[in-house]
Scaffold this active site. Structure first.
Site: not given
Length: 424
Positions: A45-48, A285-286, A365, A382-383
Site C-alpha cells: 500500500g505504500e506509494g512511490f 502540487h495539488w 512533474d 510525500t510528493f
C-alpha cells in the site's frame, strides 16, 4: 555449454565486485573480501514517494554495515504494482527512474536482475519479515528487536514453504524461480542503526538477506548529513531530466536551467547560497483523489485553490502555472476555467502517456516544479516533500519552497516544516 555458462557467470561476478569496490571510498568504508547482499521490500500500500524515503533508510543501514567492516551491496527492489499507479507495471528497474551510477556514490547498489545473475539465481539465504510488537510500545519507545511468532497478515501469507524442496516461495517482485532458504518474523522498534545491529548480531553469516516491510524502520537521524548525502545521490535518470528540461524550455521559461555539478559529491555548501531564482512560472502540487476523503479539512476547495493561485501569480508577476496533480479531468478543467476568468493564467501539465509510465511522469512533474520561481504543495504529501528536497538541493530561498495550499484562502494555516539541507 554448461562450462561456458559458468565462465560467464564468474565474469559477471568479478565485474560487479570490482565495480562496486572501485566506487567505495576506502577512507570512509572498511571493505571486506566477500560481497553480501541486502535486499528489501515495502508494504504494497505504500506509494512511490514514500518508497523513495524507505530507500534512504535502508541505504544508511548498508552504509553502517559497511563501516562495520561488512561488504554489503544494496539490491534495488524492482518497481511496480503500486497502489496509486493507474497503469500497472511490474519488474521495472531503478534505472527507469534514477541515475544508478549516482546512487553508487553513496553505497554500492545493484539491480535485482543483476543480483540474480551474480548469484546464479541461488536461493536467498534469509527472509526477515519486520513487524511491530504485538503488545505495542509500552510506556516508552525503546530501540529493540526480537524474533517472534508471525502476526498473521495478508503480507505474511504470501510466503509459503514448499513441502518438496523445503524452500520458501513468495512474491519476489513478480520474478519466477526465486526462492529462499529460511523465513523469520522479527518484531522491531528502531531505525537504520537498529536494523544494522539485528543483521550483525543474528544474521551475519547469511550472504543474502531480504528485509520485508522495510518501512517499519525509521531514519537514524532525520535531516542529518547522511540523510542529505543519500538524498543528493538520488538523482533522476538523464532521460527524465531531459524530458522535463525540454518541456520547461518550450512551454514555461527558456531561461530556467539551473546548473548542478555532474557528481553530487562535488556540490559544496558555498555553491548553494540560496540565490536560485528559477523559471518565471508558479509550480503547484495539488493533491486530490483519496486525500479529499481522508484529509478534506486540510485541503482547499477548487474555488479556494483558484483564489490562492491567482493571488500568488499577482505577487510573483507570473502568468504561467505548472500543475502537478492527481485530480480528475473535470476538476482540472474547473480550476483552469476559474484561473482564466480571474487573471487569464495559463495551466501547463506534462501528459506524454505514450512514452512515459506513471512513475516517470511523477518525477518529471517534480523536476519541473522544483525549477519554478515559487512552489506551493499539499498538506503532508510525500510528493510535495520530495519537491521541497529537490529545491533545497538546487539552492532556492526557503520562502519560495516550504509552502502549502491552505483550506481557507482567506486565512493562514500551518506551513510545512523547514528541513534545511546539511552538507557537513
Amino acid at each position: 555449454m554448461r562450462i561456458l555458462g559458468l565462465i560467464l557467470i564468474l565474469i559477471i561476478q568479478i565485474q560487479i565486485r570490482a565495480e562496486f569496490v572501485s566506487k567505495v571510498n576506502p577512507d570512509e568504508f572498511s571493505i571486506a573480501q566477500d560481497a553480501k547482499y541486502l535486499i528489501y521490500d515495502v508494504n504494497f500500500g505504500e506509494g512511490f514517494n514514500l518508497r523513495r524515503d524507505v530507500y534512504m533508510r535502508i541505504a544508511n543501514t548498508v552504509r553502517l554495515l559497511r563501516e562495520s567492516g561488512q561488504n554489503y551491496i544494496l539490491v534495488l527492489p524492482p518497481w511496480g504494482r503500486l497502489f496509486h499507479w493507474d497503469r500497472q507495471r511490474i519488474g521495472l528497474p531503478w534505472s527507469t527512474f534514477f541515475d544508478v551510477e549516482s546512487l553508487n556514490h553513496f553505497v554500492p547498489v545493484v539491480e535485482f536482475r543483476d543480483f540474480l545473475k551474480a548469484t546464479s539465481n541461488s536461493p536467498i539465504q534469509q527472509i526477515l519479515y519486520l513487524q511491530h510488537y504485538e503488545e505495542g510500545w509500552g510506556d516508552e519507545y525503546i530501540m529493540k528487536f526480537d524474533e517472534r511468532k508471525c502476526i498473521q497478515t495478508p503480507s505474511t501469507s504470501q510466503y509459503r514453504k514448499n513441502s518438496k524442496s523445503e524452500e520458501w516461495d513468495g512474491w519476489f517482485f513478480g520474478f519466477k524461480d526465486v526462492h529462499a532458504e529460511s523465513f523469520k518474523c522479527v518484531s522491531i522498534q528502531g531505525d537504520s542503526g537498529t536494523l544494522k545491529n539485528l543483521v550483525l548480531k543474528n544474521f551475519s553469516e547469511a550472504s543474502s538477506i531480504l528485509i520485508d516491510r522495510a518501512e517499519t524502520i525509521l531514519h537514524e537521524h532525520y535531516g542529518d548529513v547522511n540523510y542529505w548525502r543519500v538524498r543528493r545521490s538520488m538523482r533522476y535518470s538523464e532521460q527524465l531530466r531531459n524530458a522535463a528540461n525540454e518541456f520547461r524550455r518550450e512551454y514555461l521559461d527558456p531561461n530556467s536551467d539551473i546548473n548542478l555539478e555532474n557528481d553530487w559529491r562535488n556540490q559544496k555548501k558555498e555553491k548553494s547560497s540560496r540565490t536560485t531564482k528559477g523559471g518565471e512560472y508558479l509550480g503547484v502540487h495539488w493533491r486530490r483523489r483519496d486525500f479529499v476523503t481522508a484529509r478534506g479539512k486540510d485541503l482547499p476547495t477548487i474555488e479556494e485553490t483558484a483564489k490562492i493561485l491567482t493571488k500568488l501569480a499577482d505577487e510573483l508577476k507570473v502568468s504561467k502555472v505548472y500543475l502537478a496533480t492527481d485530480a480528475i479531468d473535470e476538476e482540472v478543467e474547473k480550476l483552469e476555467k476559474l484561473l482564466v476568468e480571474k487573471r487569464k493564467l495559463e495551466i501547463f501539465r506534462f501528459q506524454n502517456y505514450e512514452d512515459f509510465n506513471d512513475g516517470q511522469i511523477a518525477i518529471i512533474d517534480q523536476w519541473i516544479c522544483a525549477h519554478a520561481k515559487f512552489f506551493i504543495g499539499s498538506y503532508e504529501s510525500t510528493f510535495s516533500f520530495r519537491i521541497q528536497e529537490d529545491r533545497e538541493i538546487l539552492g532556492f530561498p526557503i520562502e519560495t519552497t516550504f509552502n502549502r495550499l491552505c483550506p481557507n484562502s482567506e486565512k493562514q494555516c500551518e506551513q510545512p516544516a523547514k528541513w534545511k539541507i546539511v552538507y557537513n
